[in-house]
Structures are given as structure tokens and as C-alpha cells.
Scaffold this active site. Structure first.
Site, mmCIF file in Angstrom:
data_model
loop_
_atom_site.group_PDB
_atom_site.id
_atom_site.type_symbol
_atom_site.label_atom_id
_atom_site.label_comp_id
_atom_site.label_asym_id
_atom_site.label_seq_id
_atom_site.Cartn_x
_atom_site.Cartn_y
_atom_site.Cartn_z
ATOM 1 N N CYS A 178 0.886 -1.164 0.000
ATOM 2 C CA CYS A 178 0.000 0.000 0.000
ATOM 3 C C CYS A 178 0.917 1.205 0.000
ATOM 4 O O CYS A 178 1.507 1.537 1.028
ATOM 5 C CB CYS A 178 -0.910 0.009 1.232
ATOM 6 S SG CYS A 178 -1.828 1.551 1.379
ATOM 7 N N SER A 233 -1.018 2.143 4.751
ATOM 8 C CA SER A 233 -0.650 0.807 5.218
ATOM 9 C C SER A 233 -1.843 -0.133 5.139
ATOM 10 O O SER A 233 -2.030 -0.970 6.010
ATOM 11 C CB SER A 233 -0.115 0.863 6.642
ATOM 12 O OG SER A 233 -1.082 1.465 7.480
#
Lengths: 94, 225
Positions: B126, B130
């Protein structure tokens, strides 16, 4: 109504509006192919500011070739990157 | 002898006093009230005070979050390895298949399962923050949230994979998945050779967190007893 179908060629808009965005900088202006439609979701760019996020936006998974995204990419031509992008960030590739 | 005794003498070995119960103490790790911690405490206490949530509900949510872990994902992978019809359902709709396998989804995010094959290796990142498939893997490792992993996994995935000990041939495509929005990704690793006839439970022991993030492959059968 979805504007694009799986397999269609699209190009990511180069916009740089202020605020919370979910379109990574590195993919703006790049062209890829719609891998699948993910469904409609409330727009996170609006939700981030406590607004309703309505109307919902169609979310796509778009596949890009790494050699196109990074011209000096150190890897074979078949390597790809898939990214989720909202419809208002996509245009049809000519 | 109390541990908080004030020492006024000077010496070169501040923690060594020779007493049997006088071991060195690590400083408390919970004593820094950062801005974000202060904000969390303020919002939590307000929500409780105004009656939106109870302290027990918050505690319960944290407990449920902590109870999730890679064992859930490993169970799903092992089931897919042994049940071809389940694997088809899992790849078609990861959310529905995981729910069928007894995994609950707290959030509105959906799960996409991507399959490793002899031609394709999948890897999840990502870049924006996250995002992580917490419903099947629990809390992400620190390296997954690091700026180095987030930027390099898209830019030079094969170099990152090599650092994790994963060397892939050039004729195997590396497919990176950047979870930027409402989807979460789980990698379905390849079933290791030499595991024919294994039970789901035995197979699950070969499926690690890192294999399901896609920075490595499933463990070899001779690595577990």
C-alpha cells in the site's frame, strides 16, 4: 452505470487537486487496461472531510506495465502493477 | 531494597550494584504522550463520556483485533489447496469465500485473492499508507508500513524480493498490487511439491504471513516436522 468495461484501455488523469487523494502520484498520466470492476463506493476524497461521499463512484482495478510506469524499470517486460482507481480519475485512451 | 532508591554516588557502571535483586531496568516504553496518543485518549474519553461507546466495547474491539492473525489466512490457503471448488469460489469472491470459511469482516473493505502460479508471482503493498488484509492476517508488520517498502515495492519489486530471500526467474512475471482504495489483497501461494495427501492442518503450517503478502513463497515440507 460503469463508464469502462474490463479489458478497456484507459489513461489516468494528470490532475493535482488539493486535498486527500487515493491516486498515487506515480501513476498519473499513465495508461493501462481495466482488469476488473470492483463496484461502487463512497468517494474517499469526500469522506476524508466528513462529507457523505455520495454519489458513489465506480472503482476499477487497472493493470499497468512496469516498463511503461518506470522507463528504467529493472525487470522483464511481463511485470505489471495493479492499482485501484476511481472512475473520475480515468479517461478512455485514444 | 526498593528499586527507586536515590543513588547519589558517582560511578562508571550506573546499573551494576552487585545486589542479588538489583538488575538493570529497561525504561518504560509507554511514557511518551505524543500528539497522536493524546488525541486518541481525548477522543476515546469523549466518546465514552457522551455515551456513544463503553470502555468495555473498546476493549472488546481491541481484543478481537489482536485475536486476528496469519493463522486465519493460512487456514483459507490450506483449504484452497485441498478443495478445488473452494479455490474457485475464493478467487471469484474472496470476501464471500472467507466468510464461508468462518472469517468475519468488520469493515466494508473487500478481499481479493490473487493466485501465484509457475508463470506469475503476486506481491502486495500500500504505497499511500498501510492498507492490509487485517481480516485474514491481523496487524501488519512494521516493515510493511515503512516508507522504504512502500516506495520500493512498486519501483523495484524484484530487488525487494531478493532482500527477502526470494529469487524469481525472469520468465515468472511479478505482479504488484497497490491497495489504494477499498480492496484488500491476499496472495494464494503455490502449494509446495511433496505435500500430496497432507491434511489442511498440516498444510496450513507451511503458509506464513510473508508468503501471503507475497514477499516469499510457502515453506518447503521438509522445513516443518
Amino acid at each position: 452505470m460503469a463508464r469502462f468495461a474490463a479489458g478497456e484501455q484507459v489513461i489516468v488523469r494528470r490532475g493535482n487537486p488539493p486535498g486527500h487523494l487515493r491516486t498515487p502520484w506515480y501513476i498519473r498520466g499513465k495508461h493501462g487496461v481495466v482488469e476488473r470492476l470492483c463496484g461502487e463506493f463512497r468517494n474517499p476524497e469526500e469522506l476524508a472531510y466528513g462529507r457523505s461521499g455520495e454519489p458513489k463512484r465506480m472503482l476499477y482495478r487497472v493493470r499497468f506495465e512496469q516498463k511503461h510506469v518506470w522507463p528504467d524499470y529493472a525487470g522483464p517486460a511481463g511485470d505489471t502493477i495493479d492499482i485501484e482507481l476511481y472512475e473520475h480519475w480515468l479517461d478512455a485512451a485514444r | 531494597m526498593p528499586h527507586d532508591e536515590v543513588h547519589e554516588h558517582h560511578h562508571d557502571h550506573p546499573h551494576v550494584h552487585g545486589g542479588a535483586d538489583h538488575h538493570p531496568h529497561r525504561p518504560d516504553a509507554d511514557d511518551t504522550l505524543t500528539y497522536c496518543r493524546r488525541l486518541e485518549i481525548a477522543v476515546r474519553e469523549l466518546l465514552i463520556e457522551k455515551g456513544h461507546l463503553t470502555a468495555d466495547e473498546i476493549r472488546g474491539a481491541v481484543e478481537r483485533m489482536d485475536a486476528r492473525g496469519p493463522h486465519l489466512g493460512a487456514r483459507v490457503v490450506a483449504k484452497a489447496w485441498t478443495d478445488p471448488a473452494f479455490k474457485v469460489r475464493l478467487l471469484a469472491d474472496g470476501t464471500a469465500a472467507c466468510q464461508e470459511a468462518g472469517i468475519t469482516f468488520d469493515q466494508s473493505t473487500r478481499l481479493i485473492v490473487v493466485e501465484n502460479t509457475p508463470d506469475t508471482h503476486n506481491m502486495v503493498v500500500c504505497t499511500l499508507c498501510s492498507c492490509y488484509p487485517r481480516m485474514v492476517l491481523g496487524i501488519p508488520p512494521d516493515w510493511y508500513k515503512s516508507r522504504a517498502y512502500r516506495s520500493r515495492a512498486v519501483r523495484e519489486p524484484r530487488a525487494v524480493l531478493r532482500e527477502f530471500g526470494t529469487e524469481l526467474p525472469d520468465d515468472m512475471a511479478v505482479r504488484v498490487h497497490d491497495s489504494t482504495a477499498d480492496m484488500r489483497y491476499l496472495v494464494l501461494p503455490m502449494r509446495p511439491a511433496g505435500t500430496e495427501g497432507w491434511s489442511e492442518e498440516r498444510l496450513a503450517a507451511l503458509v506464513t504471513r510473508d508468503a501471503m503478502i507475497g514477499v516469499t513463497q510457502a515453506k518447503a515440507p521438509d522445513s516443518v516436522t
